[in-house]
Design a protein around this motif. Structure first.
Motif, PDB file in Angstrom:
ATOM      1  N   LEU A 183      63.904 -23.518  53.600  1.00 15.08           N
ATOM      2  CA  LEU A 183      63.759 -24.734  52.970  1.00 15.08           C
ATOM      3  C   LEU A 183      64.028 -24.674  51.065  1.00 15.08           C
ATOM      4  O   LEU A 183      64.294 -23.797  50.797  1.00 15.08           O
ATOM      5  CB  LEU A 183      62.329 -24.829  52.526  1.00 15.08           C
ATOM      6  N   VAL A 184      65.345 -25.624  51.616  1.00 13.99           N
ATOM      7  CA  VAL A 184      65.481 -25.712  49.580  1.00 13.99           C
ATOM      8  C   VAL A 184      64.402 -26.730  49.143  1.00 13.99           C
ATOM      9  O   VAL A 184      64.897 -27.569  49.080  1.00 13.99           O
ATOM     10  CB  VAL A 184      67.221 -25.954  49.628  1.00 13.99           C
ATOM     11  N   ASP A 185      64.019 -26.153  48.161  1.00 12.40           N
ATOM     12  CA  ASP A 185      62.997 -26.887  47.076  1.00 12.40           C
ATOM     13  C   ASP A 185      63.261 -26.359  45.982  1.00 12.40           C
ATOM     14  O   ASP A 185      62.412 -25.837  44.979  1.00 12.40           O
ATOM     15  CB  ASP A 185      61.682 -26.336  47.636  1.00 12.40           C
ATOM     16  N   LEU A 186      64.549 -27.363  45.329  1.00 11.01           N
ATOM     17  CA  LEU A 186      65.043 -27.507  43.687  1.00 11.01           C
ATOM     18  C   LEU A 186      64.971 -28.653  43.637  1.00 11.01           C
ATOM     19  O   LEU A 186      66.073 -29.727  44.285  1.00 11.01           O
ATOM     20  CB  LEU A 186      66.249 -26.677  43.764  1.00 11.01           C
ATOM     21  N   PRO A 187      64.353 -29.333  41.894  1.00 13.38           N
ATOM     22  CA  PRO A 187      64.743 -30.414  41.512  1.00 13.38           C
ATOM     23  C   PRO A 187      66.103 -31.255  40.582  1.00 13.38           C
ATOM     24  O   PRO A 187      66.740 -30.574  40.841  1.00 13.38           O
ATOM     25  CB  PRO A 187      63.341 -30.804  40.644  1.00 13.38           C
ATOM     26  N   GLU A 203      63.900 -29.332  34.305  1.00 12.38           N
ATOM     27  CA  GLU A 203      62.585 -29.967  32.768  1.00 12.38           C
ATOM     28  C   GLU A 203      62.930 -31.563  33.529  1.00 12.38           C
ATOM     29  O   GLU A 203      61.415 -31.647  33.391  1.00 12.38           O
ATOM     30  CB  GLU A 203      62.972 -29.802  32.104  1.00 12.38           C
ATOM     31  N   ASN A 204      63.684 -31.899  34.134  1.00  8.12           N
ATOM     32  CA  ASN A 204      63.637 -33.130  33.803  1.00  8.12           C
ATOM     33  C   ASN A 204      63.672 -34.021  35.592  1.00  8.12           C
ATOM     34  O   ASN A 204      63.484 -34.698  36.125  1.00  8.12           O
ATOM     35  CB  ASN A 204      64.363 -34.288  33.272  1.00  8.12           C
ATOM     36  N   GLY A 205      64.504 -33.248  36.166  1.00 10.01           N
ATOM     37  CA  GLY A 205      65.168 -33.201  37.267  1.00 10.01           C
ATOM     38  C   GLY A 205      63.446 -33.901  38.818  1.00 10.01           C
ATOM     39  O   GLY A 205      62.444 -33.062  38.223  1.00 10.01           O
ATOM     40  N   LYS A 206      64.188 -34.527  40.088  1.00  8.00           N
ATOM     41  CA  LYS A 206      63.431 -35.481  40.413  1.00  8.00           C
ATOM     42  C   LYS A 206      62.809 -34.394  41.637  1.00  8.00           C
ATOM     43  O   LYS A 206      64.046 -33.677  42.150  1.00  8.00           O
ATOM     44  CB  LYS A 206      63.386 -36.215  41.046  1.00  8.00           C
ATOM     45  N   GLU A 207      61.969 -33.817  42.014  1.00 15.59           N
ATOM     46  CA  GLU A 207      61.045 -33.024  42.829  1.00 15.59           C
ATOM     47  C   GLU A 207      62.686 -33.332  44.747  1.00 15.59           C
ATOM     48  O   GLU A 207      62.494 -34.897  44.911  1.00 15.59           O
ATOM     49  CB  GLU A 207      60.189 -33.768  43.888  1.00 15.59           C
ATOM     50  N   SER A 208      63.210 -33.024  45.059  1.00 12.91           N
ATOM     51  CA  SER A 208      63.818 -32.629  46.477  1.00 12.91           C
ATOM     52  C   SER A 208      63.952 -31.813  47.209  1.00 12.91           C
ATOM     53  O   SER A 208      63.802 -30.697  46.812  1.00 12.91           O
ATOM     54  CB  SER A 208      65.512 -32.455  45.233  1.00 12.91           C
ATOM     55  N   LYS A 209      63.941 -31.811  48.440  1.00 15.00           N
ATOM     56  CA  LYS A 209      63.409 -30.823  48.936  1.00 15.00           C
ATOM     57  C   LYS A 209      64.842 -31.066  50.415  1.00 15.00           C
ATOM     58  O   LYS A 209      64.487 -32.381  50.814  1.00 15.00           O
ATOM     59  CB  LYS A 209      62.301 -30.728  50.080  1.00 15.00           C
ATOM     60  N   THR A 210      65.424 -29.919  51.062  1.00 11.07           N
ATOM     61  CA  THR A 210      66.002 -30.710  52.073  1.00 11.07           C
ATOM     62  C   THR A 210      65.849 -28.914  52.912  1.00 11.07           C
ATOM     63  O   THR A 210      65.750 -28.012  52.977  1.00 11.07           O
ATOM     64  CB  THR A 210      67.071 -29.828  51.460  1.00 11.07           C
ATOM     65  N   ARG A 232      67.346 -38.036  46.913  1.00 12.25           N
ATOM     66  CA  ARG A 232      68.117 -38.878  46.372  1.00 12.25           C
ATOM     67  C   ARG A 232      69.362 -38.359  46.086  1.00 12.25           C
ATOM     68  O   ARG A 232      70.239 -38.078  47.221  1.00 12.25           O
ATOM     69  CB  ARG A 232      67.824 -36.860  45.746  1.00 12.25           C
ATOM     70  N   THR A 233      69.972 -39.136  45.553  1.00  8.05           N
ATOM     71  CA  THR A 233      71.625 -38.874  45.345  1.00  8.05           C
ATOM     72  C   THR A 233      71.880 -37.456  45.188  1.00  8.05           C
ATOM     73  O   THR A 233      72.169 -37.030  43.866  1.00  8.05           O
ATOM     74  CB  THR A 233      72.289 -39.881  44.003  1.00  8.05           C
ATOM     75  N   HIS A 234      73.559 -37.250  46.468  1.00  9.86           N
ATOM     76  CA  HIS A 234      74.187 -36.178  46.441  1.00  9.86           C
ATOM     77  C   HIS A 234      73.270 -35.023  47.050  1.00  9.86           C
ATOM     78  O   HIS A 234      73.664 -33.579  46.467  1.00  9.86           O
ATOM     79  CB  HIS A 234      75.292 -36.247  45.632  1.00  9.86           C
ATOM     80  N   GLN A 235      72.393 -35.234  47.586  1.00  8.89           N
ATOM     81  CA  GLN A 235      71.149 -34.304  47.558  1.00  8.89           C
ATOM     82  C   GLN A 235      71.460 -32.593  48.222  1.00  8.89           C
ATOM     83  O   GLN A 235      71.278 -31.927  47.455  1.00  8.89           O
ATOM     84  CB  GLN A 235      69.474 -34.762  48.433  1.00  8.89           C
TER      85      GLN A 235
END
Length: 301
Positions: A183-187, A203-210, A232-235
């Motif tokens: 799992l890639v879990d990086l905002p 700091e300001n990114g939205k939660e993103s999981k792949t 997310r865009t280009h996730q």
């Protein structure tokens, strides 16, 4: 030619028993109820037109005649090849080729999938209003979903980021990922230097999981299967770059010019959708396109 969309229901024991509450229970939004009441929509119970306060009984047949949706002039119908994977009265799933945008940008008059879908629907004398449920980058291929009404769009939106709407991609990346699945879990946030790029922003990114899993390994790359848990865009492109395995052909994020493919090797290969109305499980697939097959076969050696 203006066409109307009809929805058919049978009142169950568990359903709410006034027309208004029944419709709310079946995921009609407040704006859709307003349109039904004030913009030409109608509700029939056992073939008789009824108001929202009418009381229903178990077994009643309810027909909802949706308000007519005026198609936007911003999207012009344009003929073009359309690979339809699934279609019913609620939504349409197509297999998008690479090299074509999903929607027109502002002041952009070139052909997009939305223009082609609008032409297709109008040629069938259906409402040409465009409701894009999922989009793909211009150079990403694969499955895309268009709803045929605001009601269907709302229903699909409610399950879009749940296990009832699973999106799977195939990508060919540089190198071999270790571990082979994970799992890639990086905002993800907007790049401060270029608004059209995305980057990892703690700091300001939205939660993103792949989720990813290696399907095949080559000397210089890997074919991986990915499942989006967020949208997310280009996730996928950003996450693959972040773990050191950018996608072949993705010059925007890899900065590597690639001779074997002229776009990012990324393809939406499968959608598992629990139909929001019929509750049928749809398992829809799109085969790997020719340019990615060529890349894969070349890497195999």
């Amino acid at each position: 030619m203006k066409t109307r969309r009809y929805l058919n229901f049978t009142v169950q024991e568990s359903d709410k028993k006034t027309v208004r509450k029944f419709l709310v229970h079946h995921k009609f939004s407040s704006s859709q109820l307003h349109n039904l009441k004030n913009n030409g929509g109608m509700v029939f119970v056992n073939h008789k037109q009824r108001h929202f306060d009418f009381h229903l009984k178990t077994g009643d047949k309810v027909i909802v005649v949706m308000s007519y949706e005026e198609p936007s002039d911003l999207i012009k119908p344009m003929p073009g090849e359309l690979n339809v994977v699934y279609e019913d009265s609620y939504f349409l799933v197509i297999n998008k080729p690479p090299g074509i945008a999903s929607l027109p940008a502002k002041a952009l008059t070139s052909k997009t999938m939305a223009n082609i879908v609008k032409y297709y629907l109008e040629s069938k004398h259906e409402n040409g209003t465009i409701h894009l449920v999922t989009r793909l980058d211009r150079d990403t291929s694969g499955l895309m979903v268009f709803a045929k009404s605001s009601y269907a769009h709302s229903m699909l939106d409610q399950i879009l980021h749940s296990e009832k709407f699973q999106k799977y991609y195939l990508a060919i990346v540089y190198g071999q990922i270790s571990p082979e699945k994970g799992l890639v879990d990086l905002p993800i946030g907007i790049d401060s230097e270029a608004f059209y790029l995305r980057n990892i922003d703690h700091e300001n990114g939205k939660e993103s999981k792949t989720l990813y899993e290696t399907e095949e390994k080559y000397r210089d790359g890997s074919l991986i299967r990915l499942k989006l848990l967020t949208g997310r865009t280009h996730q996928i492109r950003v996450h693959m770059k972040a773990i050191g395995h950018p996608i072949f052909g993705d010059f925007m994020y890899s900065k590597c010019k690639e001779k074997l493919i002229d776009r990012q090797a990324l393809h939406c290969s499968q959608l598992n959708i629990v139909h929001p109305v019929t509750h049928e499980l749809l398992q829809l697939k799109a085969p790997l396109p020719d340019d990615m097959k060529y890349l894969r076969n070349t890497l195999r050696g």
